[in-house]
Design a protein around this motif. Structure first.
Motif, PDB file in Angstrom:
ATOM      1  N   TYR A   1       0.825  -1.220   0.000  1.00 42.38           N
ATOM      2  CA  TYR A   1       0.000   0.000   0.000  1.00 42.38           C
ATOM      3  C   TYR A   1       0.851   1.259   0.000  1.00 42.38           C
ATOM      4  CZ  TYR A   1      -3.338  -3.547   1.385  1.00 42.38           C
ATOM      5  OH  TYR A   1      -4.095  -4.681   1.421  1.00 42.38           O
ATOM      6  N   GLY A   2       2.158   1.091   0.216  1.00 42.40           N
ATOM      7  CA  GLY A   2       3.037   2.257   0.259  1.00 42.40           C
ATOM      8  C   GLY A   2       4.486   1.824   0.376  1.00 42.40           C
ATOM      9  N   SER A   3       5.395   2.800   0.382  1.00 41.20           N
ATOM     10  CA  SER A   3       6.862   2.587   0.469  1.00 41.20           C
ATOM     11  C   SER A   3       7.445   2.244  -0.906  1.00 41.20           C
ATOM     12  CB  SER A   3       7.267   1.511   1.493  1.00 41.20           C
ATOM     13  OG  SER A   3       7.137   0.207   0.951  1.00 41.20           O
ATOM     14  N   TYR A   4       8.720   1.870  -0.903  1.00 42.10           N
ATOM     15  CA  TYR A   4       9.414   1.446  -2.131  1.00 42.10           C
ATOM     16  C   TYR A   4       9.267  -0.050  -2.381  1.00 42.10           C
ATOM     17  CZ  TYR A   4      12.752   5.450  -2.514  1.00 42.10           C
ATOM     18  OH  TYR A   4      13.365   6.655  -2.701  1.00 42.10           O
ATOM     19  N   PHE A   5       8.592  -0.757  -1.440  1.00 47.67           N
ATOM     20  CA  PHE A   5       8.799  -2.202  -1.362  1.00 47.67           C
ATOM     21  C   PHE A   5       7.538  -3.020  -1.538  1.00 47.67           C
ATOM     22  CE2 PHE A   5      11.835  -0.050   1.534  1.00 47.67           C
ATOM     23  CZ  PHE A   5      12.984  -0.269   0.788  1.00 47.67           C
ATOM     24  N   ILE A   6       7.759  -4.243  -2.019  1.00 46.75           N
ATOM     25  CA  ILE A   6       6.684  -5.229  -2.085  1.00 46.75           C
ATOM     26  C   ILE A   6       7.313  -6.578  -1.747  1.00 46.75           C
ATOM     27  CG2 ILE A   6       6.956  -5.643  -4.597  1.00 46.75           C
ATOM     28  CD1 ILE A   6       3.783  -5.661  -4.659  1.00 46.75           C
ATOM     29  N   CYS A   7       6.582  -7.387  -1.003  1.00 43.56           N
ATOM     30  CA  CYS A   7       7.126  -8.687  -0.596  1.00 43.56           C
ATOM     31  C   CYS A   7       6.500  -9.789  -1.444  1.00 43.56           C
ATOM     32  CB  CYS A   7       6.832  -8.951   0.877  1.00 43.56           C
ATOM     33  SG  CYS A   7       7.716  -7.820   1.951  1.00 43.56           S
ATOM     34  N   ALA A   8       7.240 -10.875  -1.596  1.00 39.82           N
ATOM     35  CA  ALA A   8       6.738 -11.999  -2.384  1.00 39.82           C
ATOM     36  C   ALA A   8       7.096 -13.296  -1.689  1.00 39.82           C
ATOM     37  CB  ALA A   8       7.355 -11.981  -3.782  1.00 39.82           C
ATOM     38  N   SER A   9       6.166 -14.249  -1.755  1.00 45.62           N
ATOM     39  CA  SER A   9       6.512 -15.579  -1.256  1.00 45.62           C
ATOM     40  C   SER A   9       6.966 -16.416  -2.452  1.00 45.62           C
ATOM     41  CB  SER A   9       5.326 -16.213  -0.524  1.00 45.62           C
ATOM     42  OG  SER A   9       4.380 -16.640  -1.458  1.00 45.62           O
ATOM     43  N   TYR A  10       7.823 -17.383  -2.145  1.00 47.17           N
ATOM     44  CA  TYR A  10       8.411 -18.197  -3.220  1.00 47.17           C
ATOM     45  C   TYR A  10       8.154 -19.678  -2.968  1.00 47.17           C
ATOM     46  CZ  TYR A  10      11.866 -18.503   0.468  1.00 47.17           C
ATOM     47  OH  TYR A  10      12.455 -18.703   1.687  1.00 47.17           O
ATOM     48  N   GLY A  11       7.067 -19.943  -2.196  1.00 42.30           N
ATOM     49  CA  GLY A  11       6.764 -21.324  -1.807  1.00 42.30           C
ATOM     50  C   GLY A  11       6.604 -22.274  -2.994  1.00 42.30           C
ATOM     51  N   ARG A  12       6.191 -21.730  -4.157  1.00 48.46           N
ATOM     52  CA  ARG A  12       5.993 -22.603  -5.344  1.00 48.46           C
ATOM     53  C   ARG A  12       7.313 -22.940  -6.016  1.00 48.46           C
ATOM     54  NH1 ARG A  12       1.313 -20.038  -8.983  1.00 48.46           N
ATOM     55  NH2 ARG A  12       2.105 -18.062  -8.166  1.00 48.46           N
ATOM     56  N   ILE A  13       8.389 -22.262  -5.580  1.00 52.17           N
ATOM     57  CA  ILE A  13       9.675 -22.451  -6.250  1.00 52.17           C
ATOM     58  C   ILE A  13      10.653 -23.260  -5.400  1.00 52.17           C
ATOM     59  CG2 ILE A  13      11.651 -21.250  -7.307  1.00 52.17           C
ATOM     60  CD1 ILE A  13       9.781 -18.799  -7.597  1.00 52.17           C
ATOM     61  N   SER A  14      10.647 -22.976  -4.078  1.00 48.10           N
ATOM     62  CA  SER A  14      11.696 -23.571  -3.245  1.00 48.10           C
ATOM     63  C   SER A  14      11.221 -23.640  -1.800  1.00 48.10           C
ATOM     64  CB  SER A  14      12.944 -22.681  -3.340  1.00 48.10           C
ATOM     65  OG  SER A  14      13.818 -22.963  -2.292  1.00 48.10           O
ATOM     66  N   ASP A  15      11.795 -24.593  -1.037  1.00 49.58           N
ATOM     67  CA  ASP A  15      11.524 -24.576   0.403  1.00 49.58           C
ATOM     68  C   ASP A  15      12.771 -24.200   1.206  1.00 49.58           C
ATOM     69  OD1 ASP A  15      12.965 -26.832   0.118  1.00 49.58           O
ATOM     70  OD2 ASP A  15      11.370 -28.228   0.743  1.00 49.58           O
ATOM     71  N   GLU A  16      13.748 -23.597   0.522  1.00 45.65           N
ATOM     72  CA  GLU A  16      14.925 -23.087   1.237  1.00 45.65           C
ATOM     73  C   GLU A  16      14.531 -21.953   2.175  1.00 45.65           C
ATOM     74  OE1 GLU A  16      18.405 -22.497  -1.913  1.00 45.65           O
ATOM     75  OE2 GLU A  16      16.407 -22.615  -2.812  1.00 45.65           O
TER      76      GLU A  16
ATOM     77  N   SER B   1      13.319 -12.244   6.510  1.00 47.26           N
ATOM     78  CA  SER B   1      13.798 -12.759   7.813  1.00 47.26           C
ATOM     79  C   SER B   1      14.880 -11.863   8.415  1.00 47.26           C
ATOM     80  CB  SER B   1      14.328 -14.189   7.652  1.00 47.26           C
ATOM     81  OG  SER B   1      15.316 -14.232   6.633  1.00 47.26           O
ATOM     82  N   ALA B   2      15.574 -11.082   7.564  1.00 48.51           N
ATOM     83  CA  ALA B   2      16.631 -10.188   8.058  1.00 48.51           C
ATOM     84  C   ALA B   2      16.068  -9.040   8.895  1.00 48.51           C
ATOM     85  CB  ALA B   2      17.412  -9.605   6.881  1.00 48.51           C
ATOM     86  N   PHE B   3      14.755  -8.837   8.829  1.00 44.26           N
ATOM     87  CA  PHE B   3      14.139  -7.730   9.575  1.00 44.26           C
ATOM     88  C   PHE B   3      13.587  -8.195  10.925  1.00 44.26           C
ATOM     89  CE2 PHE B   3      14.129  -6.617   5.142  1.00 44.26           C
ATOM     90  CZ  PHE B   3      14.406  -5.261   5.119  1.00 44.26           C
ATOM     91  N   TYR B   4      13.885  -9.454  11.285  1.00 38.04           N
ATOM     92  CA  TYR B   4      13.496  -9.985  12.598  1.00 38.04           C
ATOM     93  C   TYR B   4      14.773 -10.296  13.373  1.00 38.04           C
ATOM     94  CZ  TYR B   4       8.771 -10.962  10.756  1.00 38.04           C
ATOM     95  OH  TYR B   4       7.519 -10.860  10.206  1.00 38.04           O
ATOM     96  N   GLN B   5      14.806  -9.919  14.644  1.00 36.40           N
ATOM     97  CA  GLN B   5      15.998 -10.192  15.463  1.00 36.40           C
ATOM     98  C   GLN B   5      16.263 -11.688  15.596  1.00 36.40           C
ATOM     99  OE1 GLN B   5      18.263  -7.856  16.773  1.00 36.40           O
ATOM    100  NE2 GLN B   5      17.086  -6.652  15.318  1.00 36.40           N
ATOM    101  N   ASP B   6      15.182 -12.500  15.678  1.00 39.21           N
ATOM    102  CA  ASP B   6      15.409 -13.949  15.840  1.00 39.21           C
ATOM    103  C   ASP B   6      15.407 -14.657  14.487  1.00 39.21           C
ATOM    104  OD1 ASP B   6      12.782 -14.028  15.019  1.00 39.21           O
ATOM    105  OD2 ASP B   6      12.013 -15.062  16.782  1.00 39.21           O
ATOM    106  N   GLY B   7      15.381 -13.897  13.396  1.00 36.34           N
ATOM    107  CA  GLY B   7      15.449 -14.499  12.057  1.00 36.34           C
ATOM    108  C   GLY B   7      14.178 -15.228  11.657  1.00 36.34           C
ATOM    109  N   PHE B   8      13.048 -14.934  12.315  1.00 30.61           N
ATOM    110  CA  PHE B   8      11.774 -15.583  11.956  1.00 30.61           C
ATOM    111  C   PHE B   8      11.633 -15.636  10.427  1.00 30.61           C
ATOM    112  CE2 PHE B   8       7.434 -14.910  10.434  1.00 30.61           C
ATOM    113  CZ  PHE B   8       6.837 -16.067  10.899  1.00 30.61           C
ATOM    114  N   ASP B   9      11.323 -16.828   9.923  1.00 32.32           N
ATOM    115  CA  ASP B   9      11.342 -16.987   8.470  1.00 32.32           C
ATOM    116  C   ASP B   9       9.953 -17.287   7.918  1.00 32.32           C
ATOM    117  OD1 ASP B   9      12.089 -17.225   5.887  1.00 32.32           O
ATOM    118  OD2 ASP B   9      13.529 -18.845   6.188  1.00 32.32           O
ATOM    119  N   GLY B  10       9.301 -16.248   7.395  1.00 33.33           N
ATOM    120  CA  GLY B  10       8.001 -16.424   6.744  1.00 33.33           C
ATOM    121  C   GLY B  10       8.166 -16.759   5.271  1.00 33.33           C
ATOM    122  N   LYS B  11       9.420 -17.096   4.854  1.00 31.91           N
ATOM    123  CA  LYS B  11       9.727 -17.458   3.462  1.00 31.91           C
ATOM    124  C   LYS B  11       9.264 -16.361   2.477  1.00 31.91           C
ATOM    125  CE  LYS B  11      11.272 -21.601   4.622  1.00 31.91           C
ATOM    126  NZ  LYS B  11      10.850 -22.933   4.381  1.00 31.91           N
TER     127      LYS B  11
END
Ligand code: PMP
Length: 381
Positions: free
Chosen positions: A312-327, A348-358
């Motif tokens: 809805y704003g900023s320079y950014f958009i996030c994408a999931s890649y679950g259909r490509i990889s499970d890394e 995940s780099a924006f979480y202190q504990d590295g929480f990974d929402g892929k």
């Protein structure tokens, strides 16, 4: 040799540095770091040149050039309908990050706690730690990155001094809604908290939605340090120019910290910005300019196996890649840079504990040709 007892023992090389270095090494298209690859307006650079030629080359006053602070007050009145005092309530800073750091340093003492909503812009936590205070991390709802106010309320303790708010939000592109403003007002009044409001993307907001600035709400503004960046508004992130707005008593303390840190900012840029700000269309048209880029990128990405989330704003958009990889997001981002030639940032780099929402963060503040070349590469996987 004396040893330094590190104030930031856990800070190492960040993924941002790693990804930028990899992007250079593998000659990848850099959709990772948040900066435009198109030129800024030449009339603004000409104004800086003219200021230098006209000998505006000595120290500016500590809080900033009066003409620039007056132009900011006019802009605030135009955009948010609020009268601020340019003499006592605005300070020009070397960028938005410095404004946030200075605000935190102004209010924090050892043992204080600050609520940080994650994922979070990477400067907040170190800025809190370096002041001997404690970040209390509260995750945004992973399904839509809205603020979970019950979780925020549960995170408050007698040591809580402040909450950091960032809208439009890096890295997710989420924005505050009216109901967030109501919840925030209850929270800060009940617990007598300060607000550090990171509004560097104030004009980068899409689909006709309004930016809900702290400047619009007197009950919030009276306890807020509101931080802005000219770099984001005028496509000159390398200038590192910004400003902070806060009520007089709070700004008085902010200026004490600022005075003995950088004292004053680059004078020719301030002269130039003071006259350039007089043309509101340059910032009022920014949202639709960037919205076209978001929409173009979204159309292009629909031909790939990535799944874009709303922005809805900023320079950014996030994408999931679950259909490509499970890394993991970090592993996948590194491989994408090396093998596909497109650099991104793992969320995940924006979480202190590295929480990974892929998820990966893409910056779409790029030339159309850059976005097209990048997506042509992403289509292959
Ligand atoms: N806050 C957020 C959320 C940002 O993304 C950025 C820029 N990356 C800043 C602050 C910093 O702005 P500046 O470059 O003016 O310090």
């Amino acid at each position: 040799m004396r040893r330094i007892d590190s104030k930031l023992p856990l800070v190492g090389t960040t993924i941002f540095t790693t990804m930028s270095a990899l992007a250079t090494e593998y000659n990848a298209i850099n959709l990772g770091q948040g900066f435009p690859d198109f030129p800024m307006d030449k009339s603004l650079t000409s104004l800086v040149n003219a200021a230098m030629e006209n000998d505006f080359n000595q120290y500016a006053p500590m809080p900033g050039l009066p003409a620039l602070r007056e132009a900011i007050a006019e802009k605030v009145l135009l955009c948010y309908g609020t009268l601020i005092n340019p003499g006592t309530e605005v300070t020009i800073t070397p960028g938005g990050t410095y404004a946030i750091y200075t605000a935190l340093t102004t209010i924090l003492n050892k043992g204080d706690e600050v609520i940080v909503l994650e994922p979070a812009y990477d400067s907040y936590v170190p800025n809190i730690l370096v002041n001997g205070a404690k970040p209390v991390l509260v995750p945004l709802d992973p399904s839509n990155f809205s603020i979970n106010w019950d979780a925020v309320r549960n995170a408050v303790s007698p040591a809580t001094r402040a909450i950091i708010i960032n809208s439009p939000h890096n890295p997710t592109g989420a924005i505050l809604r009216e109901e967030d403003i109501i919840q925030l007002t209850h929270l800060v009044e009940e617990h007598d908290l300060f607000i550090i409001s990171d509004e560097v993307y104030e004009h980068l907001i899409f689909d006709g939605r309004p930016h809900l600035s702290m400047l619009k709400y007197p009950r919030l503004l009276q306890r807020s340090f509101v931080c802005f960046s000219f770099g984001k508004v005028y496509h000159c992130t390398g200038w590192k120019m910004g400003y902070c707005i806060a009520p007089e008593a709070m700004m008085k303390e902010f200026r004490k910290v600022h005075q003995f840190n950088c004292f004053s900012c680059h004078t020719p840029s301030q002269v130039a910005l003071a006259s350039y700000l007089k043309n509101p269309s340059a910032y009022l048209e920014l949202g639709s300019f960037l919205q076209k880029k978001r929409d173009h990128f979204t159309d292009l990405m629909s031909t790939t196996r990535f799944n874009l989330l709303p922005s809805y704003g900023s320079y950014f958009i996030c994408a999931s890649y679950g259909r490509i990889s499970d890394e993991s997001a970090a592993e996948f981002a590194i491989r994408l840079t090396k093998e596909t030639g497109v650099a991104t940032i793992p969320v995940s780099a924006f979480y202190q504990d590295g929480f990974d929402g892929k998820l990966l963060r893409f910056c779409f503040a790029k030339k159309e040709s850059t976005l097209e070349t990048a997506v042509a590469k992403l289509q292959k996987i």
